[in-house]
Design a protein around this motif. Structure first.
Motif, PDB file in Angstrom:
ATOM      1  N   HIS A  32       1.217   9.620  -3.703  1.00 20.44           N
ATOM      2  CA  HIS A  32      -0.011  10.306  -4.240  1.00 20.44           C
ATOM      3  C   HIS A  32      -0.573  11.092  -3.213  1.00 20.44           C
ATOM      4  N   ARG A  33      -0.205  10.739  -1.957  1.00 18.66           N
ATOM      5  CA  ARG A  33      -0.849  11.438  -0.870  1.00 18.66           C
ATOM      6  C   ARG A  33      -0.474  13.043  -1.011  1.00 18.66           C
ATOM      7  N   GLN A  34      -1.714  13.831  -0.573  1.00 12.15           N
ATOM      8  CA  GLN A  34      -1.362  15.256  -0.583  1.00 12.15           C
ATOM      9  C   GLN A  34      -0.655  15.844   0.506  1.00 12.15           C
ATOM     10  N   GLN A  38       0.592  -1.170  -0.037  1.00 15.34           N
ATOM     11  CA  GLN A  38       0.128  -0.035  -0.013  1.00 15.34           C
ATOM     12  C   GLN A  38       0.782   1.354  -0.097  1.00 15.34           C
ATOM     13  N   ASP A  39       1.805   1.544   0.739  1.00 19.36           N
ATOM     14  CA  ASP A  39       2.790   2.183   1.040  1.00 19.36           C
ATOM     15  C   ASP A  39       3.306   2.655  -0.186  1.00 19.36           C
ATOM     16  N   MET A  40       3.989   1.733  -0.979  1.00 16.14           N
ATOM     17  CA  MET A  40       4.549   1.818  -2.371  1.00 16.14           C
ATOM     18  C   MET A  40       3.932   2.812  -3.104  1.00 16.14           C
ATOM     19  N   VAL A  41       2.560   2.737  -3.281  1.00 19.59           N
ATOM     20  CA  VAL A  41       1.679   3.458  -4.108  1.00 19.59           C
ATOM     21  C   VAL A  41       1.037   4.768  -3.509  1.00 19.59           C
ATOM     22  N   TRP A  42       0.693   4.633  -2.042  1.00 16.15           N
ATOM     23  CA  TRP A  42       0.223   5.724  -1.363  1.00 16.15           C
ATOM     24  C   TRP A  42       1.087   6.963  -1.243  1.00 16.15           C
ATOM     25  N   LEU A  43       2.284   6.681  -1.035  1.00 13.60           N
ATOM     26  CA  LEU A  43       3.545   7.704  -0.907  1.00 13.60           C
ATOM     27  C   LEU A  43       3.526   8.554  -1.964  1.00 13.60           C
ATOM     28  N   ASP A 100      -2.481  12.427   5.431  1.00 12.46           N
ATOM     29  CA  ASP A 100      -3.530  11.922   4.445  1.00 12.46           C
ATOM     30  C   ASP A 100      -3.635  10.201   4.633  1.00 12.46           C
ATOM     31  N   LEU A 101      -4.885   9.733   5.096  1.00 14.49           N
ATOM     32  CA  LEU A 101      -4.946   8.424   5.134  1.00 14.49           C
ATOM     33  C   LEU A 101      -5.456   7.823   3.853  1.00 14.49           C
ATOM     34  N   CYS A 102      -4.764   6.583   3.547  1.00 23.66           N
ATOM     35  CA  CYS A 102      -5.039   5.666   2.452  1.00 23.66           C
ATOM     36  C   CYS A 102      -6.648   5.363   2.363  1.00 23.66           C
TER      37      CYS A 102
END
Length: 223
Positions: free
Chosen positions: A170-172, A163-168, A176-178
């Motif tokens: 794109h989070r603003q 999850q963190d591979m992607v979310w880091l 921000d929570l995934c």
């Protein structure tokens, strides 16, 4: 299924072969270091002279078997540490094909961030597996308890890392929570952790996991 469908993509294939090559090199290096470490430990304990006298290379064989056993337990950690370093390339390939708008808005991670995330994830996985090891040994008599415990621990770890591979990217804001729920993250991690335990399939698992996480995060984020 979307991740599997993109395995024929030239970009994904290059990442796959590159990550497999680096993983094998790391695995061989660890095996070599582990063999010497176990051999030195057996000799230091006097087992080389007492238990293995007249047995030829038996001590070396025992050292090699101990090293390979240790590597089998840490294979998931090695594979995930490598793919975390290449995760951005996998996510790039998925986003370029399926989510071009999100790709254009992504924040590029620096080399230092990628290395830091990779080492942090590997350290977290190693610590969690070491904590679980005594309980896993106690469950050996059950036949399946040990395997289930390691699967559970690594499902939680792998799901978070994917999850963190992607979310880091794109989070603003850092707080921000995934949008991916803990249950969805656990299912993703559980599937990939199970694949990591299957010979040869384990080479595909990290790449498929990173691609699957990209689809999951973007589809949930669009809801």
């Amino acid at each position: 299924m979307l991740a599997i469908g993109q395995l024929a993509d030239g970009k994904v294939l290059r990442i796959l072969f590159k990550s497999i090559g680096v993983t094998i090199v790391a695995f061989v290096a660890l095996a070599w270091a582990g063999w010497y470490a176990f051999d030195a430990a057996l000799e230091w304990l006097g087992l080389g002279d007492a238990m293995f006298t007249g047995a030829g290379n038996l001590r070396e064989v025992a050292s090699a078997l101990l090293a390979l056993t240790g590597l089998w337990l840490t294979w998931r950690i090695t594979a995930m540490a490598v793919i975390q370093f290449y995760a951005e390339d996998v996510v790039h390939a998925v986003e370029a094909r399926h989510y071009p708008h999100a790709a254009s808005a992504a924040r590029e991670l620096t080399f230092a961030e990628q290395m830091r995330n990779s080492l942090r994830g590997a350290g977290r996985a190693l610590l969690a597996n070491l904590i679980a090891l005594p309980f896993a040994l106690a469950l050996l008599f059950t036949g399946v308890g040990t395997a289930l415990l390691f699967w559970l621990v690594n499902a939680l770890l792998v799901g978070r890392e994917l999850q963190d591979m992607v979310w880091l990217r794109h989070r603003q804001q850092p707080q921000d929570l995934c949008p991916v729920s803990k249950w969805e993250r656990f299912v993703l991690g559980g599937v990939v952790a199970a694949m990591l335990a299957v010979p040869f399939v384990n080479f595909l698992a990290p790449v498929l996991g990173a691609a699957g996480a990209a689809h999951l995060v973007h589809r949930k984020n669009a809801c």
